[in-house]
Design an enzyme around this catalytic site. Structure first.
Site, PDB file in Angstrom:
ATOM      1  N   THR A  40       0.835  -1.209   0.000  1.00  0.00           N
ATOM      2  CA  THR A  40       0.000   0.000   0.000  1.00  0.00           C
ATOM      3  C   THR A  40       0.872   1.263   0.000  1.00  0.00           C
ATOM      4  O   THR A  40       0.581   2.237  -0.682  1.00  0.00           O
ATOM      5  CB  THR A  40      -0.898   0.019   1.257  1.00  0.00           C
ATOM      6  OG1 THR A  40      -1.558  -1.231   1.340  1.00  0.00           O
ATOM      7  CG2 THR A  40      -1.926   1.118   1.205  1.00  0.00           C
ATOM      8  N   HIS A  43       2.067   1.925  -3.427  1.00  0.00           N
ATOM      9  CA  HIS A  43       1.026   2.590  -4.242  1.00  0.00           C
ATOM     10  C   HIS A  43       1.014   4.094  -3.950  1.00  0.00           C
ATOM     11  O   HIS A  43       0.888   4.919  -4.848  1.00  0.00           O
ATOM     12  CB  HIS A  43      -0.374   2.050  -3.909  1.00  0.00           C
ATOM     13  CG  HIS A  43      -0.610   0.633  -4.335  1.00  0.00           C
ATOM     14  ND1 HIS A  43      -0.118   0.114  -5.503  1.00  0.00           N
ATOM     15  CD2 HIS A  43      -1.312  -0.378  -3.754  1.00  0.00           C
ATOM     16  CE1 HIS A  43      -0.494  -1.151  -5.626  1.00  0.00           C
ATOM     17  NE2 HIS A  43      -1.216  -1.477  -4.570  1.00  0.00           N
ATOM     18  N   CYS A 100     -19.025  -3.352  13.660  1.00  0.00           N
ATOM     19  CA  CYS A 100     -18.386  -3.290  14.978  1.00  0.00           C
ATOM     20  C   CYS A 100     -19.254  -3.938  16.057  1.00  0.00           C
ATOM     21  O   CYS A 100     -18.754  -4.545  16.992  1.00  0.00           O
ATOM     22  CB  CYS A 100     -18.088  -1.845  15.355  1.00  0.00           C
ATOM     23  SG  CYS A 100     -16.652  -1.180  14.495  1.00  0.00           S
ATOM     24  N   ARG A 201      12.387 -14.460  -4.741  1.00  0.00           N
ATOM     25  CA  ARG A 201      11.223 -14.729  -3.893  1.00  0.00           C
ATOM     26  C   ARG A 201      10.916 -16.222  -3.821  1.00  0.00           C
ATOM     27  O   ARG A 201      10.462 -16.721  -2.792  1.00  0.00           O
ATOM     28  CB  ARG A 201      10.016 -13.958  -4.416  1.00  0.00           C
ATOM     29  CG  ARG A 201      10.194 -12.477  -4.205  1.00  0.00           C
ATOM     30  CD  ARG A 201       8.980 -11.696  -4.621  1.00  0.00           C
ATOM     31  NE  ARG A 201       9.064 -10.346  -4.059  1.00  0.00           N
ATOM     32  CZ  ARG A 201       8.106  -9.446  -4.126  1.00  0.00           C
ATOM     33  NH1 ARG A 201       6.973  -9.740  -4.734  1.00  0.00           N
ATOM     34  NH2 ARG A 201       8.256  -8.263  -3.592  1.00  0.00           N
ATOM     35  N   LEU A 265      -4.446  -7.553  -3.662  1.00  0.00           N
ATOM     36  CA  LEU A 265      -5.342  -6.465  -4.066  1.00  0.00           C
ATOM     37  C   LEU A 265      -5.123  -6.099  -5.533  1.00  0.00           C
ATOM     38  O   LEU A 265      -4.163  -5.418  -5.854  1.00  0.00           O
ATOM     39  CB  LEU A 265      -5.052  -5.214  -3.238  1.00  0.00           C
ATOM     40  CG  LEU A 265      -5.505  -5.203  -1.790  1.00  0.00           C
ATOM     41  CD1 LEU A 265      -5.108  -3.887  -1.149  1.00  0.00           C
ATOM     42  CD2 LEU A 265      -6.998  -5.419  -1.687  1.00  0.00           C
TER      43      LEU A 265
HETATM   44 ZN    ZN Z   1     -17.376   0.460  12.956  1.00  0.00          ZN
END
Ligand code: ZN
Length: 344
Positions: A40, A43, A100, A201, A265
């Site tokens: 990320t 990116h 949540c 790798r 991703l």
């Molecule tokens: Zn939440």
């Protein structure tokens, strides 16, 4: 303090002096010991379409994989004390949304991530919510704390998969793929076949527990997987590449009735041939965004403390934070690098 920032909405990043953050209520101030570069961050550094759409504010201190020592407590902090060594769950959740309140905090509807929505860890100090920190036991080398966040994605996927005694294919042997291999090996996979296009790798994949490592730029992995599984196909396939073509291939290696776990991703829509590869196969497909809060962390610390996962192979470089730019360029050039730790 020193920090590595995204200052402009453009390619790159810069090293600069910024004020030490003040912990808000419910937060602590950490002295960052090590912080690692994630895909990320690459990116964001390279400023691709995804970064342009998701970064709302600059300047922004980059980075979200970290370990540090608590040096100051904000108001109301109860469970941590000065001197504690902690790693961070990077999904900062709201605690109030549907997810949540139904045991899915890691996919909170209002997630905030450091280094993306708020200042991150590429700095000497960082303020962070108490509720998203995990205290590390003394038996674990401190710098491994910076690997917990990416490793946790692999732990979350592997603990959800049926890997014991199974033939497993891991597509992509970058840091996430290597974590999947190490955890699948620790959890009793029968045979692990790692795929990648980089020789370096593939070597690491073997060190982490893959029995075979196949360079997909040189040979057809489909045929190899069929041979290795007596013509049946893999029981479980993990994609840690995020590459649309590799993901389409991942479904081809799977046996009928098998499981595909998607961790990588893709930066663009991905075409999958649903009739032969999912429907007639009765394939089960899972996606992962981060780690369960906090059962994945508990299991991961158990695996590391019991010596079942070897983490040293995951770290390719340790560089001072002042070399952050050099580290990004190295990763972007695709040189022999896996997980790079930056030391503020
Ligand atoms: Zn939440």
């Amino acid at each position: 303090m020193n920090a590595f920032l995204k200052r402009e909405r453009a390619y790159g990043g810069c090293f600069d002096r910024v004020p030490v953050p003040i912990p808000a209520e419910g937060e602590v101030l950490l002295k960052v010991h090590s912080t690692a570069i994630c895909g990320t961050d690459i990116h964001i550094y390279a400023w691709n379409g995804w970064a342009q759409a998701n970064i709302k504010k600059v300047p922004l201190i980059m980075g979200h994989e970290f370990v540090g020592t608590i040096v100051e407590l904000g108001k109301g902090v109860r469970s941590l004390k000065v001197g504690d060594v902690v790693s961070g769950e990077t999904h900062i959740n709201c605690g109030l949304c549907y997810q949540c309140r139904n045991g899915m905090q890691h996919i909170c509807a209002n997630l905030k991530l450091p280094g993306l929505h708020r200042d991150g860890s590429f700095a000497e100090f960082m303020a962070y919510p108490e509720s998203c920190l995990v205290r590390l036991p003394e038996s674990i080398p401190i710098e491994y704390g910076a690997l917990m966040e990416p490793l946790g994605v692999g732990v979350s996927a592997v603990e959800n998969a049926q890997v014991a005694g199974a033939n497993v294919v891991v597509v992509g042997s970058g840091p996430i793929g290597l974590g999947v291999i190490a955890v699948a090996h620790a959890m009793g996979a029968r045979k692990i076949i790692a795929l990648d296009v980089m020789e370096y790798r593939l070597g690491l994949a073997k060190r982490c527990g893959a029995e075979h490592a196949v360079d997909t730029s040189k040979s057809d992995p489909g045929e190899f997987v069929r041979e290795q599984t007596h013509g049946v196909g893999a029981d479980v396939v993990f994609d840690a590449s995020g590459n649309p073509r590799a993901i389409a291939g991942a479904f081809k290696y799977l046996r009928k009735g098998g499981e595909v776990h998607l961790l990588g991703l893709p930066s663009e829509p991905t075409a999958i041939d649903l009739a032969p590869d999912v429907i007639f196969k009765e394939a089960t497909v899972y996606g992962y965004h981060g780690r369960k809060m906090f059962s994945t962390w508990t299991r991961m610390l158990g695996l590391i403390e019991s010596g079942r996962i070897e983490l040293e192979s995951l770290i390719s470089h340790r560089l001072p934070l002042t070399d952050a730019e050099k580290a990004f360029e190295l990763l972007l050039r695709g040189e022999d690098a896996s997980k790079i730790l930056l030391l503020p």
